[in-house]
Design a protein around this motif. Sequence first.
Motif, short mmCIF file in Angstrom:
data_model
loop_
_atom_site.label_atom_id
_atom_site.label_comp_id
_atom_site.label_asym_id
_atom_site.label_seq_id
_atom_site.Cartn_x
_atom_site.Cartn_y
_atom_site.Cartn_z
N PRO A 23 0.79 -1.23 0.00
CA PRO A 23 0.00 0.00 0.00
C PRO A 23 0.82 1.28 0.00
O PRO A 23 0.35 2.32 -0.45
CB PRO A 23 -0.85 -0.12 1.27
N SER A 24 2.05 1.23 0.51
CA SER A 24 2.94 2.39 0.51
C SER A 24 4.33 1.93 0.88
O SER A 24 4.51 0.83 1.43
CB SER A 24 2.47 3.46 1.51
N THR A 25 5.32 2.76 0.62
CA THR A 25 6.68 2.42 1.02
C THR A 25 6.80 2.40 2.55
O THR A 25 7.50 1.56 3.10
CB THR A 25 7.68 3.41 0.41
N THR A 26 6.11 3.31 3.22
CA THR A 26 6.13 3.32 4.68
C THR A 26 5.61 1.99 5.22
O THR A 26 6.21 1.39 6.13
CB THR A 26 5.29 4.48 5.22
N GLN A 27 4.50 1.51 4.67
CA GLN A 27 3.94 0.24 5.13
C GLN A 27 4.85 -0.93 4.78
O GLN A 27 5.05 -1.84 5.59
CB GLN A 27 2.56 0.03 4.51
N ASN A 28 5.43 -0.91 3.59
CA ASN A 28 6.35 -1.97 3.20
C ASN A 28 7.55 -2.04 4.15
O ASN A 28 8.00 -3.12 4.53
CB ASN A 28 6.84 -1.75 1.77
N PRO A 36 1.36 -8.91 3.70
CA PRO A 36 0.38 -9.57 4.57
C PRO A 36 -1.06 -9.27 4.21
O PRO A 36 -1.95 -10.07 4.47
CB PRO A 36 0.73 -9.03 5.97
N ALA A 37 -1.32 -8.12 3.61
CA ALA A 37 -2.69 -7.76 3.22
C ALA A 37 -2.87 -8.01 1.72
O ALA A 37 -1.90 -8.06 0.97
CB ALA A 37 -2.96 -6.30 3.55
N GLY A 38 -4.13 -8.14 1.30
CA GLY A 38 -4.39 -8.30 -0.12
C GLY A 38 -3.98 -7.06 -0.89
O GLY A 38 -4.26 -5.93 -0.46
N PRO A 39 -3.33 -7.21 -2.03
CA PRO A 39 -2.90 -6.05 -2.82
C PRO A 39 -4.08 -5.34 -3.47
O PRO A 39 -5.16 -5.93 -3.63
CB PRO A 39 -1.98 -6.66 -3.87
N ASP A 40 -3.88 -4.09 -3.84
CA ASP A 40 -4.88 -3.34 -4.59
C ASP A 40 -4.77 -3.78 -6.05
O ASP A 40 -3.89 -3.34 -6.79
CB ASP A 40 -4.61 -1.84 -4.45
N HIS A 41 -5.66 -4.68 -6.46
CA HIS A 41 -5.54 -5.31 -7.77
C HIS A 41 -5.46 -4.29 -8.91
O HIS A 41 -4.61 -4.41 -9.81
CB HIS A 41 -6.73 -6.24 -8.01
N ALA A 42 -6.34 -3.30 -8.89
CA ALA A 42 -6.39 -2.33 -9.98
C ALA A 42 -5.10 -1.52 -10.07
O ALA A 42 -4.57 -1.28 -11.16
CB ALA A 42 -7.59 -1.41 -9.81
N GLN A 43 -4.60 -1.09 -8.92
CA GLN A 43 -3.39 -0.28 -8.93
C GLN A 43 -2.16 -1.10 -9.32
O GLN A 43 -1.25 -0.59 -9.98
CB GLN A 43 -3.20 0.40 -7.58
N VAL A 44 -2.11 -2.34 -8.89
CA VAL A 44 -1.00 -3.20 -9.31
C VAL A 44 -1.03 -3.35 -10.83
O VAL A 44 -0.01 -3.18 -11.51
CB VAL A 44 -1.08 -4.57 -8.62
N ALA A 45 -2.19 -3.66 -11.37
CA ALA A 45 -2.31 -3.83 -12.82
C ALA A 45 -1.94 -2.54 -13.56
O ALA A 45 -1.24 -2.56 -14.58
CB ALA A 45 -3.72 -4.26 -13.18
N ALA A 46 -2.39 -1.41 -13.04
CA ALA A 46 -2.12 -0.12 -13.69
C ALA A 46 -0.64 0.23 -13.68
O ALA A 46 -0.18 1.01 -14.53
CB ALA A 46 -2.92 0.99 -13.02
N SER A 47 0.11 -0.34 -12.76
CA SER A 47 1.54 -0.05 -12.67
C SER A 47 2.29 -0.50 -13.92
O SER A 47 3.39 -0.01 -14.19
CB SER A 47 2.15 -0.69 -11.43
#
Length: 407
Positions: free
Chosen positions: A90-95, A260-271
């Motif tokens: 979700p963010s670099t801070t969270q990662n 650990p959390a489910g990824p944001d599918h749309a944002q991953v794909a858009a990357s």
Amino acid sequence: MTALDIDFVRAQFPAFAEPGLDGQAFFENAGGSYTCRQVIDRLVRFYTQRKVQPYAPYEASRLAGEEMDEARTRLAALMGVATDELSFGPSTTQNTYVLAQAFRTFMKPGEAIIVTNQDHEANSGPWRRLAEEGIEVREWQIDPQTGHLDTARLEELLDEKVRLVCFPHCSNVVGEINPVAEITAMAHAAGAFVCVDGVSYAPHGLPNVDELGADIYLFSAYKTYGPHQGIMVIRRALGELLPNQAHYFNADCLYKRFTPAGPDHAQVAASAGMADYVEALAAHHGHAGSAAETGAFVHDLMRGHEIALLQPLLDAVKDRNNVRLLGPSIAETRAPTVALALNRAAEPVAAQLAEFGIMAGGGDFYAVRALEAMGIDPAEGVLRISFTHYTSKAEVAKLIEALDRVL
């Protein structure tokens, strides 16, 4: 060196055609960049055509999963790493927080980590909290005048107890580009891993992580023309060594181990649109080659343009009596992220710049430790002016003229 076609570049970003942004010069790119149309198009397509649970056998789901995989595959290739060594969060801070949790149980009391006071707090605070587990935290301190990280000081901190060295590719207020390959070699020679915060560097050209040698490289897609995601490269040797942070049944999948959390599918794909953009830039400028070669070509193309625009700005501010330029005054050695200490609150000055069509920011920018180390009151903060390769020469001239009026 090939010259960047700025007209082609700006045509890839819908923001430059927006009536509401007309006449506004954007100089707060270190906080987040404009998004290229390739990412926007993919995001819209996913939300309209693929917004289903991915990886199921039906067509929309199959395509959704393929687009998510495509983003990982293509971005990893541009950065010279294996597909499963790159993951999204979700963010670099969270990662970084998730990684720190992994090291929390991986390390033993009495072992040590090295952090800097040059970093954004995201690559400092989570690691410092390991002191709660009896881990020794050693601070590699910047020069209080220049903000420079001296490798000789790092040498003094390294010994057989150190397991991890955390530092930025470049600071989001000092701007100086740190010698990642050299620092990594020093750390590895002492038996330590390295975690590099690339958030302030990656917008200026994706690095080849394999050539740098870093074990962990982190950056933010929303600062590299993409969606709001954190991108994390963890090399296999370390990734398989650290304890799994995800569901136990995902432990054997490297790119899932630290999500650990489910990824944001749309944002991953858009990357994947970020890779589209890099490849479009390379093709337009006559380059053909492997993914890693394409990444290197576009990196150099971006940096060449930025350096040419940055030096006049540095020259305009470096000798002012009422301004303190943080970091080097030579464009080749730094990113185009220019922080100015004004001996007064910076945010009102940013507001004055807005009256002249300059979008910039004032504050501490989550680099409180760095500002305090350089004798700057974080409450006053700094005026930060940051740009990327899509900034034009005319916009920099407009900025310099505006600075003359408000400083």
